[in-house]
Design a protein around this motif. Structure first.
Motif, short mmCIF file in Angstrom:
data_model
loop_
_atom_site.label_atom_id
_atom_site.label_comp_id
_atom_site.label_asym_id
_atom_site.label_seq_id
_atom_site.Cartn_x
_atom_site.Cartn_y
_atom_site.Cartn_z
N PHE A 5 41.67 28.03 51.11
CA PHE A 5 40.53 28.85 50.70
C PHE A 5 41.00 30.22 50.21
N GLY A 6 42.00 30.77 50.87
CA GLY A 6 42.54 32.06 50.43
C GLY A 6 43.08 31.99 49.02
N ALA A 7 43.79 30.91 48.71
CA ALA A 7 44.33 30.75 47.35
C ALA A 7 43.21 30.58 46.33
N LEU A 8 42.18 29.82 46.68
CA LEU A 8 41.05 29.64 45.76
C LEU A 8 40.34 30.96 45.48
N LEU A 9 40.18 31.78 46.49
CA LEU A 9 39.53 33.08 46.31
C LEU A 9 40.40 34.00 45.44
N PHE A 10 41.70 33.99 45.67
CA PHE A 10 42.59 34.84 44.87
C PHE A 10 42.62 34.38 43.41
N ALA A 11 42.45 33.08 43.19
CA ALA A 11 42.47 32.55 41.82
C ALA A 11 41.32 33.11 40.98
N ARG A 12 40.27 33.65 41.63
CA ARG A 12 39.15 34.22 40.89
C ARG A 12 39.51 35.56 40.22
N ILE A 13 40.64 36.13 40.60
CA ILE A 13 41.02 37.46 40.11
C ILE A 13 41.79 37.34 38.79
N LEU A 14 41.39 38.13 37.81
CA LEU A 14 42.14 38.26 36.56
C LEU A 14 42.72 39.66 36.52
N LEU A 15 44.02 39.75 36.25
CA LEU A 15 44.72 41.03 36.30
C LEU A 15 44.96 41.58 34.90
N PRO A 16 44.96 42.90 34.77
CA PRO A 16 45.30 43.50 33.48
C PRO A 16 46.79 43.32 33.20
N PRO A 17 47.19 43.37 31.93
CA PRO A 17 48.62 43.23 31.61
C PRO A 17 49.42 44.44 32.10
N VAL A 18 50.68 44.21 32.42
CA VAL A 18 51.59 45.28 32.84
C VAL A 18 52.65 45.44 31.78
N GLU A 19 52.88 46.68 31.34
CA GLU A 19 53.93 46.93 30.37
C GLU A 19 55.28 46.77 31.04
N ARG A 20 56.12 45.93 30.47
CA ARG A 20 57.43 45.67 31.04
C ARG A 20 58.50 45.87 29.97
N SER A 21 59.63 46.39 30.40
CA SER A 21 60.76 46.59 29.48
C SER A 21 62.01 45.95 30.08
N ARG A 22 61.86 44.69 30.51
CA ARG A 22 62.93 44.02 31.24
C ARG A 22 63.78 43.11 30.34
N GLU A 23 63.44 43.05 29.03
CA GLU A 23 64.20 42.17 28.15
C GLU A 23 65.66 42.61 28.10
N GLY A 24 66.56 41.62 28.20
CA GLY A 24 67.98 41.90 28.07
C GLY A 24 68.64 42.43 29.33
#
Length: 417
Positions: free
Chosen positions: A186-205
Motif C-alpha cells: 500500500f505504501g508503494a501504491l500511494l507513493f506511485a501517485r506522486i509526480l516529481l518535477p525534473p531535476v537539472e543534472r550535469s553528471r554526463e561523462g
C-alpha cells in the motif's frame, strides 16, 4: 473532518505531500510491526547468541556498504522510479519469506539472507526518498513537513507498530510478515501517485565514484553541513554508548523487568509524538539556534539524570523529554540540510550525513558495552554526560552560525512564494 485533515496535513503543503506522507506512515506501520516480530522469529529459529546478533548485523551493514552509492544514484537516476523499485523489490522478497514461513521451511540462514537483501533494497529506496521532500514542499515549510514524518516514525513505527507485531506473532508466526507485506504494498501504491518535477543534472561523462567524492567534499566544505556531520557523529557516539545498555541499566539500576523496560521505551516514543505534534508551534515561536542549542543541552542532561537516578519514575520522565527533543532535532536537522543543499546534490549529501549518523551509533554501542563491563552500569551515562557537554561547548557558536544561515534561506524562500 476537513479542518482536522488540514491541521494534520496543511493544505499549503500540497497534494503530493499528502500522498507521500500517507505512503510513509503506511510503511512505518509495517516496519514497526517487523521491529517486534523480526527478533521473535529469529529467537524461534535459534538460541545461538552469535546468530541472533547476526540478524542485527545483516540489517545494519547495507547502509554502510551501499549508502554513499545509493545517494549518488539518487542524484543520477529517476528518484521516483528508484523508490518504487526498492519498495517493490522488498515486497517480492517478503512474499518469498512469507511463503517459507507459512510452509515451515524457513531456517536461520535463509532469514539472515532475506534480512540483508531487504535492508540493501531499503538503503537504495531511502537514498532516493530523502531527496523527494524538498522537491515538492516549499523550503520555508520543510520544518512542519519533516515534523509530520517524525510523527510517523515515533508514533507509528515506535509506538503503535511493535505491540501489533507482537500480538500478530502470538496469533501465528506468519501473520506479522503478511501485515508488513500489505503495508509495504500500500505504501508503494500511494507513493506511485506522486509526480516529481525534473531535476537539472550535469553528471554526463563522470564516474559514480567522482559523484560520491564530490558529494563528500561539498558536505565537509559547506559550514552548516560540516557542523551537522560533526555534531551527529560525536553526539551519536555518546548516545550509542548510553542507549545500547539501556535494557541492562533498567534491570540492574532501576530494578525493572521486561514490562518496565518497555515502559521506558514507550515514554520515549510518547515524547516523540508530542514533539512531532508541537513542532509547528515551536518553529513559529522559538529561534532555530535555540531549538538546536537547548535541545542538545537537554540531551546532555538526560545522560546526567540517568547516571544519577535510581528511580524508574525519574528515568521515565527524562526519557519522555528526550523523546520530545529527538523529534525536534530530527525535524530541525533535516530541514536545515534540505534547505541548504542544491537539488542535484540532495542524495549524496544526505547519504554522507547518514553514514556519519550510523557510524556514531555503532561505534558508541560497542564502546558502551565495554565501559559498562569495566566500570559499571552507570559509567556509559557519565561518559555520555561529560562527552556531550564538551562537544556542545565546542559547537555552541557554530550552531548559532548554522541557524543564522538557515534563517536567511528561509526568509529568501518566503519572499519568493
Amino acid at each position: 473532518m476537513g479542518r482536522i485533515l488540514d491541521a494534520v496535513v496543511p493544505a499549503r503543503l500540497g497534494p503530493r505531500f499528502r500522498w507521500m506522507l500517507a505512503s510513509s506512515w503506511m510503511s512505518n506501520l509495517g516496519d514497526g510491526i517487523a521491529v517486534a516480530a523480526g527478533p521473535l522469529l529469529v529467537a524461534s529459529l535459534t538460541d545461538d547468541p552469535r546468530l541472533i546478533a547476526m540478524a542485527a548485523v545483516a540489517q545494519w551493514t547495507p547502509p554502510f556498504l551501499f549508502g554513499l552509492l545509493a545517494g549518488a544514484l539518487a542524484d543520477r537516476l529517476d528518484r521516483r522510479l528508484m523508490v518504487l523499485t526498492g519498495d517493490i523489490g522488498r515486497a517480492v522478497v517478503l512474499v518469498g519469506l512469507v511463503a517459507l514461513i507459512a510452509t515451515d521451511r524457513v531456517d536461520i540462514g535463509v532469514l539472515l539472507a532475506a534480512l540483508f537483501v531487504i535492508a540493501t533494497l531499503e538503503t537504495f529506496a531511502d537514498g532516493a526518498h530523502t531527496t523527494v521532500l524538498p522537491m515538492i514542499v516549499p523550503r520555508s515549510d520543510l520544518g512542519v513537513a519533516n515534523a509530520r514524518f517524525q510523527f510517523g516514525f515515533m508514533g507509528i513505527n515506535r509506538l503503535a507498530g511493535p505491540p501489533i507485531g507482537a500480538a500478530l506473532f502470538t496469533a501465528g508466526v506468519v501473520w506479522p510478515f503478511v501485515a508488513q507485506l500489505v503495508c509495504m504494498a500500500f505504501g508503494a501504491l500511494l507513493f506511485a501517485r506522486i509526480l516529481l518535477p525534473p531535476v537539472e543534472r550535469s553528471r554526463e561523462g563522470t564516474h559514480v565514484l567522482q559523484d560520491i567524492v564530490e558529494g563528500f567534499r561539498w558536505s565537509m566544505r559547506h559550514p552548516a553541513m560540516r557542523a551537522l556531520n560533526l555534531q551527529i557523529v560525536t553526539f551519536n557516539v555518546t548516545y550509542g554508548a548510553a542507549f545500547a545498555v539501556l535494557v541492562y541499566y533498567a534491570q540492574e539500576r532501576l530494578g525493572l523487568g521486561p514490562g518496565g523496560y518497555g515502559a521506558l521505551l514507550t515514554a520515549t516514543a510518547v515524547g516523540g509524538v508530542i514533539g512531532a505534534a508541537s513542532y509547528g508551534w515551536l518553529e513559529r515561536h522559538v529561534a532555530i539556534r535555540n531549538i538546536m542549542r537547548w535541545g542538545l543541552l537537554l540531551e546532555t542532561l538526560t545522560h546526567l539524570t540517568l547516571a544519577w537516578t535510581s528511580s524508574a519514575v525519574v528515568a521515565g520522565g527524562i526519557l519522555l523529554l528526550f523523546g520530545i527533543h529527538e523529534s525536534y532535532w530530527g525535524a530541525t536537522a533535516s530541514s536545515v540540510r534540505q534547505r541548504a543543499v542544491p537539488d542535484e546534490l540532495q542524495g549524496r549529501v544526505a547519504s554522507v550525513y547518514v553514514i556519519f549518523m550510523m557510524g556514531g551509533v555503532v561505534a558508541g554501542s560497542a564502546l558502551g558495552g565495554l565501559i559498562a563491563k569495566q566500570w559499571g552500569v552507570t559509567a556509559p551515562y557519565w561518559f555520555g554526560f561529560v562527552g556531550s557537554g564538551l562537544i556542545l561547548a565546542c559547537l555552541w557558536g557554530e550552531l548559532g552560525r548554522i541557524a543564522h544561515a538557515d534563517e536567511e534561506i528561509r526568509r529568501s524562500a518566503e519572499a519568493d512564494r
